[in-house]
Design a protein around this motif. Structure first.
Motif, PDB file in Angstrom:
ATOM      1  N   SER A 178     -51.497 -16.420 -27.891  1.00  0.00           N
ATOM      2  CA  SER A 178     -52.172 -17.814 -27.919  1.00  0.00           C
ATOM      3  C   SER A 178     -50.794 -18.869 -28.018  1.00  0.00           C
ATOM      4  N   ALA A 179     -50.419 -19.607 -27.103  1.00  0.00           N
ATOM      5  CA  ALA A 179     -49.203 -20.192 -27.202  1.00  0.00           C
ATOM      6  C   ALA A 179     -49.325 -21.542 -26.092  1.00  0.00           C
ATOM      7  N   ARG A 180     -48.607 -22.428 -26.584  1.00  0.00           N
ATOM      8  CA  ARG A 180     -48.373 -23.805 -25.783  1.00  0.00           C
ATOM      9  C   ARG A 180     -46.941 -23.473 -25.064  1.00  0.00           C
ATOM     10  N   MET A 181     -46.803 -23.787 -23.729  1.00  0.00           N
ATOM     11  CA  MET A 181     -45.688 -23.781 -23.171  1.00  0.00           C
ATOM     12  C   MET A 181     -45.513 -24.737 -21.870  1.00  0.00           C
ATOM     13  N   THR A 182     -44.300 -24.764 -21.534  1.00  0.00           N
ATOM     14  CA  THR A 182     -44.335 -25.704 -20.314  1.00  0.00           C
ATOM     15  C   THR A 182     -44.397 -24.948 -19.176  1.00  0.00           C
ATOM     16  N   LEU A 183     -44.614 -25.344 -17.797  1.00  0.00           N
ATOM     17  CA  LEU A 183     -45.147 -24.777 -16.797  1.00  0.00           C
ATOM     18  C   LEU A 183     -43.684 -23.802 -16.477  1.00  0.00           C
ATOM     19  N   ALA A 184     -42.588 -24.380 -16.793  1.00  0.00           N
ATOM     20  CA  ALA A 184     -41.298 -23.438 -16.497  1.00  0.00           C
ATOM     21  C   ALA A 184     -41.247 -22.111 -17.126  1.00  0.00           C
ATOM     22  N   GLU A 185     -41.725 -22.511 -18.603  1.00  0.00           N
ATOM     23  CA  GLU A 185     -41.781 -21.137 -19.450  1.00  0.00           C
ATOM     24  C   GLU A 185     -42.827 -20.209 -19.197  1.00  0.00           C
ATOM     25  N   LEU A 186     -44.347 -20.765 -18.542  1.00  0.00           N
ATOM     26  CA  LEU A 186     -45.175 -20.128 -18.031  1.00  0.00           C
ATOM     27  C   LEU A 186     -45.188 -19.097 -16.985  1.00  0.00           C
ATOM     28  N   ARG A 187     -44.191 -19.868 -16.077  1.00  0.00           N
ATOM     29  CA  ARG A 187     -44.274 -19.498 -14.700  1.00  0.00           C
ATOM     30  C   ARG A 187     -43.909 -18.068 -14.328  1.00  0.00           C
ATOM     31  N   PRO A 188     -43.069 -17.331 -15.200  1.00  0.00           N
ATOM     32  CA  PRO A 188     -42.643 -15.859 -15.359  1.00  0.00           C
ATOM     33  C   PRO A 188     -43.768 -14.939 -15.470  1.00  0.00           C
ATOM     34  N   ARG A 189     -44.984 -15.492 -16.293  1.00  0.00           N
ATOM     35  CA  ARG A 189     -45.923 -14.869 -16.607  1.00  0.00           C
ATOM     36  C   ARG A 189     -46.914 -14.840 -15.207  1.00  0.00           C
ATOM     37  N   LEU A 190     -46.914 -15.774 -14.336  1.00  0.00           N
ATOM     38  CA  LEU A 190     -47.878 -16.013 -13.463  1.00  0.00           C
ATOM     39  C   LEU A 190     -47.605 -15.065 -12.421  1.00  0.00           C
ATOM     40  N   HIS A 191     -48.659 -14.533 -11.860  1.00  0.00           N
ATOM     41  CA  HIS A 191     -48.379 -13.499 -10.533  1.00  0.00           C
ATOM     42  C   HIS A 191     -49.370 -14.045  -9.285  1.00  0.00           C
ATOM     43  N   SER A 192     -48.781 -13.929  -8.197  1.00  0.00           N
ATOM     44  CA  SER A 192     -49.712 -14.690  -6.981  1.00  0.00           C
ATOM     45  C   SER A 192     -49.082 -13.803  -5.914  1.00  0.00           C
ATOM     46  N   LEU A 193     -49.626 -14.136  -4.775  1.00  0.00           N
ATOM     47  CA  LEU A 193     -49.300 -13.386  -3.490  1.00  0.00           C
ATOM     48  C   LEU A 193     -49.097 -14.427  -2.269  1.00  0.00           C
ATOM     49  N   PRO A 194     -47.941 -14.810  -2.177  1.00  0.00           N
ATOM     50  CA  PRO A 194     -47.321 -15.803  -1.203  1.00  0.00           C
ATOM     51  C   PRO A 194     -47.909 -15.658   0.176  1.00  0.00           C
ATOM     52  N   ASP A 195     -47.866 -14.419   0.363  1.00  0.00           N
ATOM     53  CA  ASP A 195     -48.283 -14.053   1.901  1.00  0.00           C
ATOM     54  C   ASP A 195     -49.847 -13.841   2.068  1.00  0.00           C
ATOM     55  N   LYS A 196     -50.480 -14.036   0.779  1.00  0.00           N
ATOM     56  CA  LYS A 196     -52.104 -13.914   0.866  1.00  0.00           C
ATOM     57  C   LYS A 196     -52.505 -14.902  -0.003  1.00  0.00           C
ATOM     58  N   PRO A 197     -52.066 -16.310   0.431  1.00  0.00           N
ATOM     59  CA  PRO A 197     -52.275 -17.430  -0.706  1.00  0.00           C
ATOM     60  C   PRO A 197     -53.749 -17.696  -1.265  1.00  0.00           C
ATOM     61  N   GLY A 198     -54.661 -17.066  -0.496  1.00  0.00           N
ATOM     62  CA  GLY A 198     -56.034 -17.511  -1.233  1.00  0.00           C
ATOM     63  C   GLY A 198     -56.607 -16.405  -2.112  1.00  0.00           C
ATOM     64  N   TRP A 199     -55.877 -15.222  -2.450  1.00  0.00           N
ATOM     65  CA  TRP A 199     -56.450 -14.082  -2.932  1.00  0.00           C
ATOM     66  C   TRP A 199     -55.717 -14.162  -4.279  1.00  0.00           C
ATOM     67  N   ILE A 200     -56.355 -13.503  -5.407  1.00  0.00           N
ATOM     68  CA  ILE A 200     -55.714 -13.190  -6.598  1.00  0.00           C
ATOM     69  C   ILE A 200     -55.335 -11.809  -6.583  1.00  0.00           C
ATOM     70  N   PRO A 201     -54.035 -11.480  -7.092  1.00  0.00           N
ATOM     71  CA  PRO A 201     -53.561 -10.111  -7.224  1.00  0.00           C
ATOM     72  C   PRO A 201     -54.297  -9.393  -8.229  1.00  0.00           C
ATOM     73  N   TYR A 202     -54.271  -7.963  -8.235  1.00  0.00           N
ATOM     74  CA  TYR A 202     -54.551  -6.950  -9.463  1.00  0.00           C
ATOM     75  C   TYR A 202     -53.471  -6.474  -9.817  1.00  0.00           C
ATOM     76  N   ARG A 203     -52.965  -6.823 -11.122  1.00  0.00           N
ATOM     77  CA  ARG A 203     -51.861  -6.467 -11.834  1.00  0.00           C
ATOM     78  C   ARG A 203     -52.201  -5.754 -13.088  1.00  0.00           C
ATOM     79  N   THR A 204     -51.426  -4.811 -13.725  1.00  0.00           N
ATOM     80  CA  THR A 204     -51.522  -4.097 -14.900  1.00  0.00           C
ATOM     81  C   THR A 204     -50.418  -4.082 -15.684  1.00  0.00           C
ATOM     82  N   SER A 205     -50.334  -3.867 -16.970  1.00  0.00           N
ATOM     83  CA  SER A 205     -49.118  -3.501 -17.828  1.00  0.00           C
ATOM     84  C   SER A 205     -49.549  -2.363 -18.854  1.00  0.00           C
TER      85      SER A 205
END
Ligand code: ZN
Length: 441
Positions: free
Chosen positions: A106-133
């Motif tokens: 639970s955190a407040r952060m700027t987009l720049a801080e949040l950005r490394p936490r966000l995963h997307s697919l530039p070559d499939k721009p309409g789809w959400i990727p499935y990621r695990t950790s």
């Protein structure tokens, strides 16, 4: 005398089986599965509502070979809100929106801080990727690249209401005992959240195959395992070490609902009976692909590890990773076709029929051909070319029923489908022309 299970290959796949499997996929689809937790448990409960599945729990911390059963993960909600309080990323809209197994945050952060936490697919721009950790404590979100690009500078609130606590890993198991303790293993992973082909389609087809086999006479015992990928199969193998010696044939089922042609991936052994049976069935059913074993993919990696080296192949339609929708939100309910599910079930029925019926026989008249005409088994009209491939199958079966060739050998050598040879052998047995020799291979 008729051997058991003669009629499985004659059992049609019901016309509505594809639609019913698709409905089951749709029922499972919304659940947020993972390698542990309530989404997995609810999935196993829905399978257990159809077949008498036994659900087992392996406590967190249990050592399983080189691995340890991890903490249990559960999640209530997750979102990223913009400054206006709008959910710009929303777990409730898609459970792919959170990196699976994310730690709570639970955190407040700027987009720049949040950005490394966000995963997307530039070559499939309409789809959400499935990621695990799973094995490194972390957190993150997944979103379409279009949505990522639309995020404005500013402050965001990132919340993941998850828990990572001592609990257990769940898997489901169904053992259908047959005439022998020799087993056929059918395994499907059950850990992916809202992805329809990988692997809800495999779960649905495995469940319906189990339903088909429930009331059928069985030479083999059939063991169905629904477990989270990798760690679940490892935990299952750790709990069943000695019993795995009974496994004569096995299949990992995945990706069985897309519109592509079927593919068979060979077991580590490459020339195991399951490999021959699957390839024979696919060859006679039509267009298909074949892949050699590799230690990549699904749980054939574990079953085919050198300490076990089980004869377990893998059946898919388009293989994992070979379709663009793989591990994205586009692997959805529309991507899975009822007719593909039904065809996949038909392939499995045919493979099981080969396994059940493959046996070695001996002709009771090995010195020259027995006279088939006087037994009503041969056309009385001489001189014509063979029209009836049952006659061809009878001659091949009689010729190779020498105590050394099984029915699958005869099917392969004659070029005829196994089912023809199976029927020919049944006819010859009814007429006392064939006698079992040594039973199953
Ligand atoms: Zn997958």
């Amino acid at each position: 005398m008729t051997a058991p299970f003669r009629d499985l290959a004659d059992t049609p796949i019901p016309a509505d089986a594809g639609a019913r499997m698709h409905a089951f996929v749709a029922e499972l689809y919304p659940l947020c599965r993972s390698i542990t937790g309530d989404g997995l448990r609810r999935t196993l409960a829905l399978i257990a509502a159809r077949i008498p599945l036994e659900v087992r729990e392996v406590p967190t911390g249990t050592p399983v070979f080189d691995w340890t059963v991890p903490r249990e993960w559960n999640i209530e909600d997750a979102y990223v809100k913009n400054a206006k309080g709008e959910r710009v990323i929303d777990f409730r809209a898609s459970n792919l929106a959170v990196v699976n197994y994310s730690a709570p945050v639970s955190a407040r952060m700027t987009l720049a801080e949040l950005r490394p936490r966000l995963h997307s697919l530039p070559d499939k721009p309409g789809w959400i990727p499935y990621r695990t950790s799973y094995y490194k404590e972390d957190w993150g979100f997944c979103l379409s690249h279009e949505r990522l690009l639309a995020l404005e500078e500013g402050t965001y609130e990132a919340v993941i209401e998850s828990t990572l606590e001592a609990g257990s890993l769940s898997y489901g198991e169904l053992l259908l005992r047959g005439e022998t303790d020799d087993e056929v293993l059918i395994s499907a992973h059950a850990c992916h959240p809202s992805l329809a082909n990988d692997n809800l389609a495999g779960i649905a087809v495995a469940t319906f195959l189990a339903e088909m086999l429930l009331d059928a006479p069985r030479r083999y015992s059939y063991r169905f395992v629904f477990a989270p990928g990798t760690i679940g199969a490892i935990a299952w193998l750790a709990a069943h070490g000695d019993e795995t010696r009974r496994i004569r044939h096995g299949l990992v089922l995945a990706c069985l609902g897309d519109a592509g042609r079927p593919h068979y991936k060979k077991s580590r052994r490459g020339g195991a009976a399951i490999d021959r049976a699957a390839l024979h069935v696919l060859k006679h059913r039509g267009d298909h692909g074949v892949r050699e074993f590799s230690p990549l993919g699904y749980d054939e990696r574990q079953y085919g590890s050198p300490g076990f080296d089980l004869p377990v192949g893998s059946l898919t339609r388009t293989p994992n990773g070979a379709y663009p929708e793989y591990h994205t939100s586009a692997d959805d309910l529309a991507f899975v076709r009822p007719e593909s599910l039904a065809d996949s079930l038909g392939i499995l029925r045919d493979i099981v029929s080969v396994l059940e019926n493959d046996a070695v026989y001996r002709s009771t008249n090995p010195f020259c051909e027995p006279q088939l005409g006087k037994r009503g088994l041969y056309s009385a009209i001489g001189g014509r070319t063979f029209q009836d491939d049952l006659e061809v199958a009878l001659l091949w079966t009689l010729n190779l029923a020498d105590g050394a060739h099984g029915l699958l050998d005869i099917a392969e050598r004659s070029g005829l489908p196994f089912d023809r040879i199976r029927r020919a052998a049944a006819v010859l047995r009814e007429h006392g022309l064939l006698t079992p020799d040594g039973g199953a291979q």
